[in-house]
Design an enzyme around this catalytic site. Structure first.
Site, PDB file in Angstrom:
ATOM      1  N   PRO A 197      11.176  72.575 100.044  1.00  0.00           N
ATOM      2  CA  PRO A 197      11.288  73.316 101.315  1.00  0.00           C
ATOM      3  C   PRO A 197      12.707  73.200 101.873  1.00  0.00           C
ATOM      4  O   PRO A 197      13.081  72.186 102.466  1.00  0.00           O
ATOM      5  CB  PRO A 197      10.264  72.618 102.218  1.00  0.00           C
ATOM      6  CG  PRO A 197      10.147  71.229 101.671  1.00  0.00           C
ATOM      7  CD  PRO A 197      10.405  71.319 100.196  1.00  0.00           C
ATOM      8  N   ASP A 253      16.443  69.187 101.897  1.00  0.00           N
ATOM      9  CA  ASP A 253      15.020  69.127 101.545  1.00  0.00           C
ATOM     10  C   ASP A 253      14.285  68.568 102.763  1.00  0.00           C
ATOM     11  O   ASP A 253      14.491  67.406 103.148  1.00  0.00           O
ATOM     12  CB  ASP A 253      14.835  68.220 100.328  1.00  0.00           C
ATOM     13  CG  ASP A 253      13.386  68.178  99.847  1.00  0.00           C
ATOM     14  OD1 ASP A 253      12.481  68.568 100.612  1.00  0.00           O
ATOM     15  OD2 ASP A 253      13.164  67.725  98.701  1.00  0.00           O
ATOM     16  N   HIS A 254      13.415  69.392 103.367  1.00  0.00           N
ATOM     17  CA  HIS A 254      12.752  68.983 104.618  1.00  0.00           C
ATOM     18  C   HIS A 254      11.768  67.836 104.397  1.00  0.00           C
ATOM     19  O   HIS A 254      11.343  67.189 105.358  1.00  0.00           O
ATOM     20  CB  HIS A 254      12.033  70.187 105.257  1.00  0.00           C
ATOM     21  CG  HIS A 254      12.158  70.212 106.740  1.00  0.00           C
ATOM     22  ND1 HIS A 254      12.127  69.081 107.531  1.00  0.00           N
ATOM     23  CD2 HIS A 254      12.328  71.254 107.611  1.00  0.00           C
ATOM     24  CE1 HIS A 254      12.247  69.406 108.797  1.00  0.00           C
ATOM     25  NE2 HIS A 254      12.386  70.727 108.877  1.00  0.00           N
ATOM     26  N   ARG A 255      11.400  67.559 103.163  1.00  0.00           N
ATOM     27  CA  ARG A 255      10.530  66.400 102.891  1.00  0.00           C
ATOM     28  C   ARG A 255      11.328  65.107 102.994  1.00  0.00           C
ATOM     29  O   ARG A 255      10.769  64.036 103.228  1.00  0.00           O
ATOM     30  CB  ARG A 255       9.925  66.511 101.488  1.00  0.00           C
ATOM     31  CG  ARG A 255       9.073  67.740 101.257  1.00  0.00           C
ATOM     32  CD  ARG A 255       8.730  67.916  99.791  1.00  0.00           C
ATOM     33  NE  ARG A 255       9.924  68.053  98.965  1.00  0.00           N
ATOM     34  CZ  ARG A 255       9.900  68.224  97.635  1.00  0.00           C
ATOM     35  NH1 ARG A 255       8.733  68.281  97.010  1.00  0.00           N
ATOM     36  NH2 ARG A 255      11.028  68.345  96.966  1.00  0.00           N
ATOM     37  N   VAL A 256      12.646  65.213 102.768  1.00  0.00           N
ATOM     38  CA  VAL A 256      13.504  64.034 102.725  1.00  0.00           C
ATOM     39  C   VAL A 256      14.151  63.760 104.079  1.00  0.00           C
ATOM     40  O   VAL A 256      14.321  62.602 104.479  1.00  0.00           O
ATOM     41  CB  VAL A 256      14.596  64.218 101.643  1.00  0.00           C
ATOM     42  CG1 VAL A 256      15.562  63.046 101.625  1.00  0.00           C
ATOM     43  CG2 VAL A 256      13.956  64.397 100.276  1.00  0.00           C
TER      44      VAL A 256
END
Length: 446
Positions: free
Chosen positions: A247, A418-421
């Site tokens: 994402p 990366d929006h997860r990170v």
């Protein structure tokens, strides 16, 4: 027994390869460690040295053919050894090697089937004399149109009529006994194209040509499928994976590069090594990653992993696509050392002389298109990383400083995250640190 040489894995992401060039031929003697082939991988063309010694009994893989890892490519052994027995003992490799040559034979036998066309010539030739064998006078055009049976026409006239979509019965023949000949068909085709209420124009023009609304002929060029290199296939696969799984969000900042430009001009005369603006960006990125380890991280499928080392990937454009050489421990290098290593990796990368380990293991990537005149762009995150920095050109820009209008050197940088990170604030802080280092570049040299 003879030994089977298999296509080796020459990079961590390699799934298939191509023999770019053989350096040996059947019957050659090979020593252990001798260069026997150049193999195109997903990252570069690598030299492949033999693990064994012997005589080349057979080369199984032709140049230019894509093969999976582990596919038998050659057989080494002593003169006179049984190659087929070695292939059979190898298992699946031998099973696929033998039928491969026999496979085309059924197709070759089936090929003669389209023979009806030559047979048409005798039929037409036989039909042609028919009018002269008939004592009756030639029929008038009106009678010919209504007459049953085959229309007398030359083979060439028939072919042209088919190409132009014209019925032979609508043409008045000018040949012997009213036979339709080539010039009759051409005249009919020209008449149809000129007539206002004619049949569709496309049917009256040669193949490969279309007419626009005004009747002007336009050349139609066919689509051309492009054979993909192993590198292009890897790029397509990994970028599809990145867009589908990661994402992305993007943050852009503008950097005042006036002091950086002045510093680079000073360094040109102060040190022998060449220092580019991209080298200054790399140095700023390596220092900023040390300050913000949360950006030097990636998502492993379950959690965020922060990297212990700063290994900078430097995107380099090559003819086949893109490679990413890696400057290892970039945060521990001075500007001159970093610049020399980045330059060396880029030159050898364009010449396809990099080793696999020099193109793997990056923790963060910098992609710079400023030298191509691009002001701003967004890059795609490499799988296994948490961010990538896209750098644009340094441009003269109208700016306001202390209430005064002037011209300054400005550069845009876009961070893909990366929006997860990480979240937006994390990426923004990283860019603020980078901007501060580039706007006060002497601080990086201290």
């Amino acid at each position: 027994m003879a030994k089977i040489v298999e296509l080796p894995r020459l990079s961590d992401t390699m799934e298939e390869g191509v023999i770019a060039k053989w350096h040996v031929a059947e019957g050659d003697k090979v020593k252990r460690g001798q260069l026997i082939a150049e193999i195109e991988t997903d990252k570069a063309t690598m030299e492949f040295e033999s693990f064994d010694a012997g005589v080349v009994l057979r080369l199984l893989a032709p140049e230019g053919e894509t093969m999976a890892i582990g596919t038998p490519i050659a057989v080494l052994g002593k003169p006179g050894e049984d190659v087929e027995a070695a292939l059979a003992a190898h298992g699946s490799g031998g099973a696929t090697a033998a039928p491969a040559e026999a496979a085309p034979e059924p197709a070759a036998k089936a090929a003669p089937e389209p023979a009806p066309e030559p047979a048409a010539a005798p039929t037409e030739a036989a039909a042609a004399p028919a009018p002269s064998a008939t004592p009756a006078p030639p029929a008038s055009p009106a009678e010919g149109d209504r007459a049953p049976g085959r229309i007398a026409a030359s083979p060439l006239a028939r072919r042209l009529a088919r190409e132009h979509g014209i019925e032979l019965s609508s043409i008045t023949g000018s040949g012997p006994h009213g036979r339709v000949i080539k010039t009759d068909v051409e005249a009919a085709a020209a008449g149809r194209a000129a007539a206002p209420g004619a049949a569709p124009a496309a049917a009256s023009v040669p193949a490969g040509v279309e007419l626009d609304a005004s009747g002007r002929p336009l050349l139609v060029r066919p689509d051309e499928p492009v054979k993909l290199s192993q590198m292009r296939k890897a790029i397509a696969r990994r970028m599809s994976q990145a867009n589908a799984e990661i994402p992305h969000f993007y943050l852009t900042t503008v950097v005042d590069m006036d002091r950086a430009v002045a510093l680079r001009d000073q360094l040109k005369s102060a040190i022998e090594a060449k220092v580019s603006f991209n080298d200054l960006v790399l140095m700023a990125a390596s220092r900023a990653l040390r300050v913000h380890p949360e950006v030097n991280a990636y998502w492993d499928g379950q959690t965020v992993v922060r990297r212990g080392n700063v290994h900078l990937g430097v995107a380099v454009a090559v003819d086949e696509g893109l490679i990413v050489p890696v400057v290892r421990h970039a945060d521990q290098k001075g500007l001159r050392e970093l610049a020399e290593q980045a330059r060396d990796l880029g030159l050898r990368g364009r010449d396809k002389k990099l080793a696999p380990q020099e193109m793997s293991g990056s923790t963060f990537t910098v992609s710079n298109l400023g030298m191509f005149g691009i002001d701003e762009f967004s890059a795609v995150i490499n799988p296994g990383e948490g961010a990538i920095l896209a750098v644009g050109a340094i441009a003269d820009t109208v700016v306001v400083v202390d209430g005064q209008v002037g011209v300054g050197k400005r550069m845009k940088m876009t961070l893909a995250c990366d929006h997860r990170v990480m979240d937006g604030a994390t990426g923004a802080k990283f860019l603020a640190t980078m901007r501060g280092l580039l706007e006060q570049p002497l601080a990086m040299l201290a």
